[in-house]
Each structure stands twice: as C-alpha cells, then as structure tokens.
Motif scaffolding. Structure first.
Motif, short mmCIF file in Angstrom:
data_model
loop_
_atom_site.label_atom_id
_atom_site.label_comp_id
_atom_site.label_asym_id
_atom_site.label_seq_id
_atom_site.Cartn_x
_atom_site.Cartn_y
_atom_site.Cartn_z
N VAL A 130 2.39 6.66 1.60
CA VAL A 130 3.27 5.71 0.91
C VAL A 130 3.46 4.47 1.77
O VAL A 130 3.38 3.33 1.28
CB VAL A 130 4.62 6.39 0.60
N ALA A 131 3.69 4.71 3.06
CA ALA A 131 3.89 3.56 3.95
C ALA A 131 2.65 2.67 3.93
O ALA A 131 2.76 1.43 3.85
CB ALA A 131 4.16 4.05 5.37
N GLY A 132 1.48 3.30 3.97
CA GLY A 132 0.25 2.51 3.94
C GLY A 132 0.12 1.73 2.66
O GLY A 132 -0.22 0.54 2.67
N ALA A 133 0.43 2.38 1.55
CA ALA A 133 0.30 1.71 0.26
C ALA A 133 1.26 0.53 0.17
O ALA A 133 0.89 -0.56 -0.29
CB ALA A 133 0.56 2.70 -0.86
N VAL A 134 2.47 0.73 0.65
CA VAL A 134 3.43 -0.37 0.60
C VAL A 134 3.00 -1.48 1.54
O VAL A 134 3.08 -2.67 1.22
CB VAL A 134 4.84 0.16 0.96
N ASN A 135 2.52 -1.07 2.69
CA ASN A 135 2.08 -2.06 3.66
C ASN A 135 0.94 -2.91 3.09
O ASN A 135 0.86 -4.11 3.34
CB ASN A 135 1.63 -1.34 4.94
N LEU A 136 0.08 -2.26 2.33
CA LEU A 136 -1.01 -2.99 1.69
C LEU A 136 -0.46 -4.13 0.84
O LEU A 136 -1.01 -5.22 0.80
CB LEU A 136 -1.84 -2.03 0.83
N LEU A 137 0.65 -3.84 0.17
CA LEU A 137 1.23 -4.87 -0.69
C LEU A 137 1.89 -5.96 0.13
O LEU A 137 1.83 -7.14 -0.22
CB LEU A 137 2.27 -4.24 -1.62
N VAL A 138 2.53 -5.56 1.21
CA VAL A 138 3.36 -6.51 1.94
C VAL A 138 2.53 -7.46 2.79
O VAL A 138 2.81 -8.65 2.86
CB VAL A 138 4.38 -5.74 2.82
#
Lengths: 175, 338, 405, 100, 165
Positions: free
Chosen positions: A15-23
C-alpha cells in the motif's frame, strides 16, 4: 498469527508503495516504488503457497518489465513531472468516482465477509502441477500468447528504431 | 523441531553463511590480485601479513576511512540507495545455495543451506535479475554521461544475457525434473554430472554468467578505457566498496551455481571417520567453487574485451539460438527415452 | 567531465527533430586518451557523429625556448618533446645541426646512433603495444611489454645515466663511450627479444576477440592517409610504402638490411601488424649493429663544436680554451636553413632549423608525427562507435608531448 | 489463517491506486506504471481465489496476465520513445494532437 | 666536410622537377630559388601559393603529394616580416622541396592550402596561433595551442619571453 504478521507487513509495503507511486513527482521514484510493490506482492504469493507464481513475478515483473521502464526513464532522461491542468473532468469526476467505487467494493466485501479464511500452503503452486495445467488444459491460450509476445517484440523493434534506420535496413559496416 | 529451535538455527545459519560469503568475497579479491600478479610476472600483495593474506583487511580499512564523496549534481536518494541495492541482492541470492549435505551437530541436524525451496533455482535467478537495478540506478543517478552510458549498457547487457542464462539451465531442468537445487545435485550421483550430459548448456551458462557479472571479456559497463569507470565513476569509499563486494559476491554465487548444476555440487569421494565424512562434501564443494573462481580470474587477465554491439550480437545471435537448440535436442532425447 | 564549458560543446545541443546528439567530453583526463588530449565527441547513441580533438594542454613553448639557447643547449629540450623516443628526437636535432655545420660523423658514432635509435623504437613500440592492448581490455600484455621496456630503459641508463631524458646524442657524435659490458647485455637482450614478441603475439594476434575489435575498424584509405598527413605505421598500414630509413638514409642506415612492413587494409589490425613486424625488424637491426660495430672515435674531429674529453680538457690548454668557449658563448653556425626528417616510431619527425650565423638558432620548428597523425583520427572515427575511438587512438600511437610541444 | 477478504481488500486498494494514478498523473511513463499496478492488483485476487477454491487455473491466469503485461510494456514503451522523439515531451496533455 | 656555397641561379636549378614544373606553368610565380645543403628552396608569390601547391601535388612526372610540414619564420624587424614555409615530399619519387612565401607584417594573411591538403588544417592553425598569420579560406581558424583568450602570438620575435603581463 505469524503469517498474519507477515501478511500485514508486506501488505503495508504494498500500500505504501502504491501510494508513493501516486505522490512522487519523479518517474524514477514512482518506478522504484512500483518495484517495491511487486516484490512484496511476490511475498504475498508465497504466503498463499504460490511459489512458482512468486518466482515468476520477481523474474518477469520486477526483473524484466520494470527494468524496461527504468531504462526508458534513463534513456529519455525524464525529469520531474510538470503539473499541467490537463483534463479537469478526469480529476473532478474520476477521482471521487473511483474513491466512492473503492469504498463501495470494500464495504461489500467486508459486509459479506463470510468467505472462509485461506489456509496457508493448502494449495501448493507446484511447478509440476502448473506445467501440467499450462501445457494440457491451457495449451491453446499458451500458444496464442506466445504468438502475441512475438508480435509484440517485432512491433517494439519497429516502433523504437528510427524511421530512416528501418528504411535503410541494418547498418552495414564499411564495405 | 520447535519454532524456537528453528528460528535459532536459521539465524545461526544465516550469520554463518553471511560471514563465510563476505570472507570469500574478501579473499576472492585477494586471489584475483595474487593470480593476476602471477600471470603478469608480478608478486601481488606481499606486505600485509604472510603472502599478503591480510590485504583484504587493509583494503577494508582503507575503504572505510576514505572520504565519501557525494557530488553536488547527483540525485542523492538513489545515488545512496544504488550500491545498497546492488549489494543486498548480491548477498541475498546465496540464501538458497546448499553448501553440503545433512549434518548432525549434537542433538540437532540440519542441511547446510539457509533454506531449501523447491523453486530454489528460480529464486536465485529472480534475485540476480534484481541486481540490475543497482547498476542502472547508479548510472542514472550519478548525473554523468559516462555513468549513464555505463548504466544503460549494463542494464541492456544483463537483461539480454539473462535470457540465455535462463534458457541454458532449462536443459538441466528437463533432465532433473526439479527446480530444487538439492534435488538437482542428488540427481547427479554416481558421476552422472550434468557437464557430461549437458556440455553445450554448461558453456552457454559459463559465458552468460561472465556477462551477468560484468567480468572481462564482458566488462563493458565499467570498461575503463572507454567509459572511465562506467556506472561507478562517481562513487568512492564505502559506496564504491559495496559495488565491488557485490561484483565478487555475484561471482561467488554464479560459481556456486555452476558447481551445483553441472559439477555435482558437494558430491565426491567420501570416506573415513564420521567427522571427515561430514567435512569432505563441503571440501569438494569449495574446491569446485574455487576452480570456477580461478577460471574467472584466468579469463579476465587473458582476454581483451568485446565491443558493445559485438557483445549484444553475440548474446542474441549466437548464445540464444544455441540455448534454444540445446533445449529442443534435450527435450527430444528425454521424450524418446521415456 | 563538465569542467570545460567550451564553445565546442554548443553545436551538439540541437535537440530538435531526429538528430538529437549528445556531446561527450573524452578527456583531458581519461584513461585512454594517452595523455592530456581532449576529444569532443558528438554521439548519437553510441555512434560518433563528429569528433574534434582539442589539444594544447601540454604546450610548453619549446620552440620559443630554443631561440634563447645555444645550439648545444637545445639537445636536452628535444628529449622532452616525444618522451617515449627521446633519442630519436636527439638524433633528428643533431643531424639537422650537423647538416647546417657540414660536420662528418665518425662511423662508430653512426653505428651507435643506429643501435640506440632502434632500441628507442623498440621502447616506444612496447609502450604503444601495452597501452593499446590495455585499451582493448587485455591487461596482461601491458605488463609483459613493460617488462622488456624496463630492459631497454636500463640500457639507456647505462649509456647516459638517465632512463628517459637521455640526451645521449650530441652535436658531432655521442656524449660518452658506452660502458664496459654494454654490448654483451644488449646482445643477450636481442637474442631473447624475438621470443617475447612471440609471447605478445600469442596473446593478441590470433585472438578472435582482439580481431573483432581491430579488423575493419577505423579504416583509412591510402589517399586519405596521404592527404591527412599521417605518417609512419599509420601510413604504411594503409598501403603506402615509405620509410625514411630506407628511402632517405641518414646516419648510416644504408648499411643495414631490413624490411619495411606494409599492409594494405588500413585498419587498426593492419597498423598493429606493421608495428609488431617493426619490432622484429628493429631487433634485427640491433643485432646487425652489434655484429658490425666499428672501432674508432665517437665524436667528430671539430674542436670548435664538439666538447673535448674530460681528460684532454684537464691536460691540454687548447682543449680547455675550446671547452670554455663552447660552454660560455656556444659556437657559431653558418647562416642557412635545413629540414632534417627522420623516421621516428610514429612517422616522419622533422626538424626545421633556421640559422642566422650566430650561436643561437634563429628558429627551430619540430614537425611532430603525432601532431600529423592526430588529424587523421576524426576521419577514422566518424561513423564508428565510442569503443572504436579507443582502438583508433591506440592505433595511431600519439604522444601528447609530441603533439603539443 | 488469513481471511480471503484481506487479500481482496489489498488487491482492491492496489487497483484503486492504479486507477487514481491513471487519472491524476501527467507523465506518460507513470501513467503506464499505474496500469501495471492495476494488473498487479488483479493478479493478487486471482492467486487468492485460486487458493480459496483449490483451483490452480487461477495461478495459470496470472501467467497469461504477465505475458500480456510484458508484451504491453514492450510495445507501450516503444511507443513512448517514438512519441518522445517527435514531441520532446512526456506530458500527456501535450501529446493531444494527431498531427505535428 | 666543407659546405658547398648555395646555388641561386634558376637556370642551373632548372632540372629539379618541382622548379621545372613551376616554370613551365607560370614563370612569374617563382620569385627566387636556392639550392643549399642538398635542399631546394623556392620563393613563391604569396597570392599564388594555393595554386602552386595544387600544381605540384598533381604534377604528372613527380607529384609532390605529401605535405610534410608547414610553418613560419619571423624576420622581425625586416619587411616582409613573415616567411611561411611549406615542406613537400613526393612519396613515389622521394623528392623534397621547400616552398616559401613572404608575408608582410602589417596585416599578415595568406591563402590557406587546406583545400589542397586537409592536413594543412592543424599546421595553419598552429601558425595562426603562434605567429598571428591569417589563412584565408581556412575552415576553422582558431587557436590550437594557446587558450582561446590568450593575448599575442608567442613565437613572434617581439613577443617578450615572459609573456605580456
């Protein structure tokens, strides 16, 4: 219990990676976070007993496809993303829509959560069994995808090589 | 075996393997320097300890105390992360390599292996394929044209040769019918070593492995005569040392894999009292790995290096078709026998 | 490598349309530019679109310095020009001044000059071979070559007391008699050396990777080579049969038998073969020189020009006076001009000296073979790959001291 | 024992993140990566369902998805390179004309 | 070995292939000739230098096809101050000839021979850099040895040895 901890740990990385991808605004950071997502997904597959899928996930996704992405980013020297206004419609309608949809799906799942728990390692993703399935029951799709990937390779070569190089044919050495 | 014992044994094994690996890395550097020196009419390290045996320690101290430069134009987070990525993946891949057979230490017994996965070979391949990132990101984040070219070359080279490396192993897999490294070794008992059954695959593997580990004649990513030092031009001190260690750790892994897959791993004559019977397999394994390391060094100091396009052409136009042909022939023979 | 924001980097920055090229600065500090040479490469991927050498980093103004020195004081300066073949430079300069003066050199001095000159050629070619092979990744050859080069440098040290900046040839002859045991040692070396050349060739000549890297790379046709002023093995590798030792003999080369290796391919491999063959021819000449070394004086009989022996100087009044005069006010050279060209390991090395009748040269100009060869580099490399530039630089064998002077 | 819906939830989160990325990112490469993220989310649910229903065909499907993803990445990135060559930009909002 | 006195009589020197070819082509371009220490020097009208070089290069019986060297001599303070010196070699016949062209010091310029021999490129740049003689028609006439912002031309006789401070 141990498995749950592992699941939560790798799930959190996902999840952190996925969110980081967006940010992140720099594509290389996005790519790295996507690699992290993929690697931890491989761990999740291992938890589910799908060893072979996990290995292939790492080799193909993280080791090959994402390398292509990274090379492309390096090659094009992609800098920070510039924030243009873009299509307002997509953001104004799409983002809330997606969020609502996500919440709905989650709610449904949680509400109707009478599915059994998944027993760890109950179904061994043994290479042997997978091979039997792949080369017997799914032989036709398998062959079709192989043709697909061949076409994709040829397409990629034609697309990425320069127009004049294609017209000229392969570069000849002196004489 | 209770979970506590399992955890304790696992930790002990991990620490031991890590220690052995890092020592092996340090001493393969020493070996490289010594062998290359003797090939070239020199003495190599002689000052630090007998035969220069403490040279790796001195090197380590030097690396630690060197000034760690971070150039102002680099992309810092990735610049720092890249050597770590390279080293971590290089070291992790050793985790599924078996060094020997079952051993009994007092009441406990264990395999000389951190963990035995039944897809062990795939895990090694997967982890080594991740090693590309260290090199590619180092080249990109240094913000230097030489580094960028080195990084691009490295990633293209490693991805290309990974294909023939993987395919060269398929022949072995067809014969053995298992992805577990332990099973592959067990299938080679009674001198049925795969080198005799799969000679073509062995040479394809050897060549691709040289390319995978960026060793001469395939050391183009760091070809110092063209690209200064390729992807690690801008690195210094411990960050450079990490790349250095990663390279040698990869060499060790690849040598181990060659031993396991083609040279019967730890198999060899075993005799004598129980304690000797326990040690001998490990000794055979180490000797075989040593042989491959020596081969690496020997080749490096004898051959010139390829040009980039020649290297890619060699990989795609020679090795790949050969590997595919090898698979087809092997499969046909196996099917005919069955 | 972004240290030099020079104008040369500008034209490559056209990032429009199809031909997006990248400017890569090779040098001045780069492992394979053989000194402080800077190459501005405009590359498209890894293909060279344009190559522009930038030189002058080693420019020391030797030509200007010469004008302020006596004739005999220029000799040590010439060592510093092409530091891999100092004796060849000495020889060219001395021959030029001797021609201006009309001096006759005794036979032993001439034979010694040939002997030392050929040893210098071996020295220079060994450095070339080692570095060229190292550029292509074969590192062991480098150390093998330097092993033999060490022997040659020891010979230089024996005769002159210096390993590199020898200044052994003086106007009118040699500086010193060769020491006792010198010829025996050279003989031993000359007997052993062909075996060493076989060793180098064993590592390179038949090696498929080496051939892939050198055959058909950096081609230069004979016409281009002549038009671009290339010299020496670079010219002979392109099929132009010229060697000044044979075609315009100087210092007694007409007494020696040797073949001039010529290849017609004009690529890196042809130049490599020419030079390796020259190594063998040179050692043959060394052996001939050792076998036929005449006896006699090593200095011309010209007391006004040649410094007297130490012993004579301390026992004879006249010798002391000449010594004093030569050292303090030099010797006058009749007005005129000469251009003396000799075959250095890299090509034609010419010394153009203009005298106005005084004790100092009016103008000294050195025609450096590397300077000329460097011009051919762009022609060789454009259209090739970066890796080929390295092979090409190695194959023209430039010495930056000789380029920049 | 981990409940199946944990996996499904995770897969859903990844998918939603992918869609969001597709919508809000402007860099064409990042958009492409968001698609890969969606595919990965779907893969997870495939594997989870396979484990749930004791049917290996779920895992086999993952392979097909991966193959398609690989093909897609190859062609897609080639297109991106071609587009970048003519447009000199990676911003999708500037690549909205069919003609130069 | 006493030096022979130089021969300066053109009639005596006529048999030399280079001089013969030039006299046959155009007598007026040859200002003088000198045979000294086995070397032939021909003084050429500076306007004709490029044509003379081309003629000699393409001469049928003895082509001087190789430009060995190109340099300059500063005869400060006499005028014409500069002498641009060309050394030519005939590779097939192993003959050498030296051409000289006098250039005056007020605004020294001479036609470039890069169109005849591309190898003249570096030499002319060097002469321009160190003597300040301009070569008209040179493709890339800029400093080669000295830095681009250097003042003066170091090999001129009036250039102080320690440089301009």
């Amino acid at each position: 219990m141990f498995h749950l901890i592992l699941f939560l740990f790798f799930g959190a990385i996902c999840v952190a990676g996925a969110v980081n991808l967006l940010v992140q605004s720099h594509p290389i950071n996005s790519a790295l976070s996507l690699i992290a997502v993929m690697a931890s997904l491989a761990a999740e597959y291992l938890l589910l007993g799908a060893e072979f899928v996990a290995a292939v996930q790492v080799i193909v996704y993280a080791g090959a496809i994402m390398v292509l992405f990274v090379i492309t980013i390096m090659l094009l020297n992609a800098g920070k993303e510039e924030r243009t206004k873009g299509s307002r419609v997509a953001i104004l309608i799409g983002v809330p829509g997606v969020l609502i949809g996500g919440v709905l799906v989650a709610w449904t799942l949680l509400y109707r959560s009478n599915t059994q728990a998944v027993p760890i390692g109950a179904l061994k993703g043994d290479p042997h069994d997978i091979a039997r399935l792949l080369f017997h029951d799914f032989l036709l799709p398998f062959e079709v995808t192989s043709v697909l990937i061949l076409i994709a390779i040829m397409g990629a070569v034609v697309l990425a090589s320069r127009p004049e190089a294609v017209a000229r044919g392969p570069r000849k050495d002196a004489e | 075996m209770s979970i506590t014992t399992f955890v304790i044994i696992s930790i002990i094994k991990s620490v031991a393997v890590l220690g052995v690996l890092l020592t092996a890395v340090a001493y393969s550097v020493w070996l490289e320097r010594k062998v290359s020196a003797h090939i070239q009419n020199r003495w190599g390290p002689t000052r630090v300890g007998p035969f220069g045996l403490l040279q790796p320690v001195a090197d380590g101290v030097k690396f630690i105390f060197k000034e760690d430069l971070t150039q102002p134009h680099v992309y810092k987070p990735i610049f720092i992360a890249a050597p770590i990525i390279a080293l971590v993946f290089a070291i992790t891949s050793i985790s599924v390599i078996p060094f020997g057979n079952w051993v009994d230490i007092g009441p406990w017994g264990t395999y000389l292996q951190i963990t035995d996965l039944n897809i062990g070979l795939l895990v090694v391949l997967g982890i080594t394929s991740m090693g590309v990132y260290g090199v590619a990101l180092a080249g990109w984040s240094s913000n230097n044209k030489y580094s960028l070219l080195g990084g691009l070359r490295a990633s293209a080279q490693m991805v290309s040769y990974e294909v023939s490396l993987g395919l060269s192993l398929v022949g072995v897999l067809i014969i053995t019918g298992s992805l577990s490294l332990r099973d592959i070794v067990d299938a080679q008992r009674h001198l049925h070593w795969n080198i005799f059954l799969q000679p073509v695959a062995f040479f394809i593997y050897l060549i691709s492995a040289y390319a995978e580990t960026n060793r001469t004649p395939f050391d183009l990513p760091e070809a110092e005569s063209e690209l200064v030092a390729g992807y690690h031009t801008e690195y210094s001190a411990m960050k450079f040392a990490m790349f250095f260690m990663a390279e040698y750790a990869n060499m060790v892994t690849v040598a181990c894999l060659a031993t396991l897959l083609f040279f019967g791993g730890w198999l060899g004559p075993v005799f004598g009292p129980p304690i000797l019977q326990m040690i001998l397999p490990v000794l055979w394994f180490c000797l075989k790995v040593f042989f491959f390391m020596f081969l690496y060094i020997w080749v490096r100091w004898t051959l010139p290096r390829f040009r980039y396009d020649q290297l890619m052409a060699f990989g795609w136009k020679v090795l790949l078709p050969l590997a595919v042909a090898n698979i087809v022939v092997t499969a046909l023979i196996v099917a005919w026998r069955a | 490598m972004t240290q030099f924001p020079a104008t040369a980097a500008e034209p490559g920055q056209n990032r429009t349309g199809e031909d997006r090229t990248l400017v890569l600065n090779m040098g001045p500090q780069h492992p394979s530019t053989h000194g402080v040479l800077r190459l501005v490469l405009e590359i498209d991927g890894e293909t060279i679109v344009r190559l522009k050498p930038e030189i002058g980093f080693l420019h020391t103004g030797i030509e200007k310095t010469c004008e302020a020195k006596f004739y005999q004081q220029v000799v040590p300066l010439t060592d510093r020009i092409d530091y891999l073949c100092p004796l060849t430079n000495n020889l060219a300069y001395c021959l030029a001044v001797e021609k201006l003066l009309g001096l006759e050199i005794p036979p032993k001095a001439q034979w010694m000059r040939v002997l030392m000159n050929e040893l210098t050629r071996i020295n220079s070619h060994l450095v070339w071979l080692g570095t060229h092979a190292m550029d292509l990744g074969a590192m062991t050859v480098f150390l093998y070559c330097f092993r033999e080069r060490e022997d040659v440098l020891r010979f230089f040290e024996m005769v002159s007391g210096q390993r590199m900046m020898t200044s052994y040839f003086r106007i009118g002859g040699l500086a010193l008699e060769p020491p006792l045991g010198f010829f025996e040692k050279v003989k031993k070396f000359a007997d052993r050396f062909p075996g060493n050349v076989d060793e180098y060739e064993g590592l390179l000549t038949g090696n498929p990777i080496f051939m892939m890297r050198t055959k058909g790379i950096a081609r230069l046709s004979a016409e281009d080579a002549i038009a671009l002023g290339a010299g020496g093995p670079t010219l002979r590798g392109s099929g132009v049969d010229i060697d000044l030792r044979r075609d315009a003999p100087y210092t007694g080369y007409e007494n020696f038998k040797f073949k001039v290796p010529v290849r017609t391919e004009g690529d890196v491999f042809a130049r490599y073969l020419c030079r390796v063959e020259e190594l063998r021819e040179s050692i043959g000449m060394v052996q001939q020189a050792l076998a036929g070394m005449p006896e006699g004086p090593i200095k011309a009989d010209a007391p006004k020009v040649v410094l007297p022996d130490r012993e004579k100087m301390k026992t004879q009044m006249e010798a002391l006076i000449y010594h004093f005069k030569i050292v303090t006010e030099g010797f006058a050279v009749p007005a005129g001009e000469v251009y003396q060209a000799i075959e250095s390991p890299r090509g034609e090395m010419g010394y153009y000296i203009v005298s106005d009748g005084t004790a100092k040269p009016y103008r000294v100009h050195m025609r450096g073979p590397s300077f000329a060869n460097l011009q051919a580099l762009a022609k060789m490399c454009e259209g090739g790959l970066i890796a080929d530039v390295v092979a090409a630089i190695g194959s023209i064998d430039i010495v930056l001291g000789d380029v920049d002077r | 024992m981990i409940p199946l819906f944990y996996y499904l939830l995770l897969s859903g989160i990844l998918f939603v993140c992918g869609v969001l990325g597709f919508l809000i990112k402007r860099n064409i490469i990042t958009i492409f990566m968001s698609i890969e993220l969606m595919l990965n989310g779907v893969n997870l649910s495939f594997v989870a369902f396979a484990a749930q229903w004791h049917a290996l065909s779920g895992q086999v499907f993952v392979f097909f998805v991966m193959v398609v993803a690989a093909a897609e990445a190859a062609v897609g990135l080639a297109i991106i390179i071609a587009v970048y060559r003519t447009r000199e930009t990676l911003n999708v909002d500037r690549v909205n004309l069919l003609k130069l | 070995m006493p030096l022979d006195p130089p021969i300066t009589d053109i009639e005596v020197l006529k048999p030399h292939p280079a001089l013969a070819r030039l006299l046959e082509w155009n007598v007026s371009v040859v200002q003088a000739a000198k045979f000294d220490r086995d070397e032939l020097t021909i003084w050429i009208e500076k306007e004709a230098i490029r044509e003379v070089c081309a003629i000699l290069r393409d001469s049928a019986d003895c082509p001087f096809n190789y430009l060995c060297d190109l340099t300059c001599v500063d005869w400060y303070p006499s005028e014409p101050r500069f002498e641009v010196v060309y050394h030519l070699l005939s590779i097939p016949h192993k003959e050498r000839v030296r051409l000289k062209a006098r250039v005056d010091g007020s605004s020294p310029a001479i036609e470039s021979v890069t169109s005849v021999w591309p190898s003249a490129n570096f030499y002319e740049r060097e002469v321009f850099d160190l003597f300040g003689v301009r070569f008209t028609g040179h493709p890339n006439l800029e400093r080669i040895m000295m830095p681009d912002d250097w003042e003066g031309h170091p090999l001129r006789k009036d250039y102080p040895v320690e440089g301009y401070r």
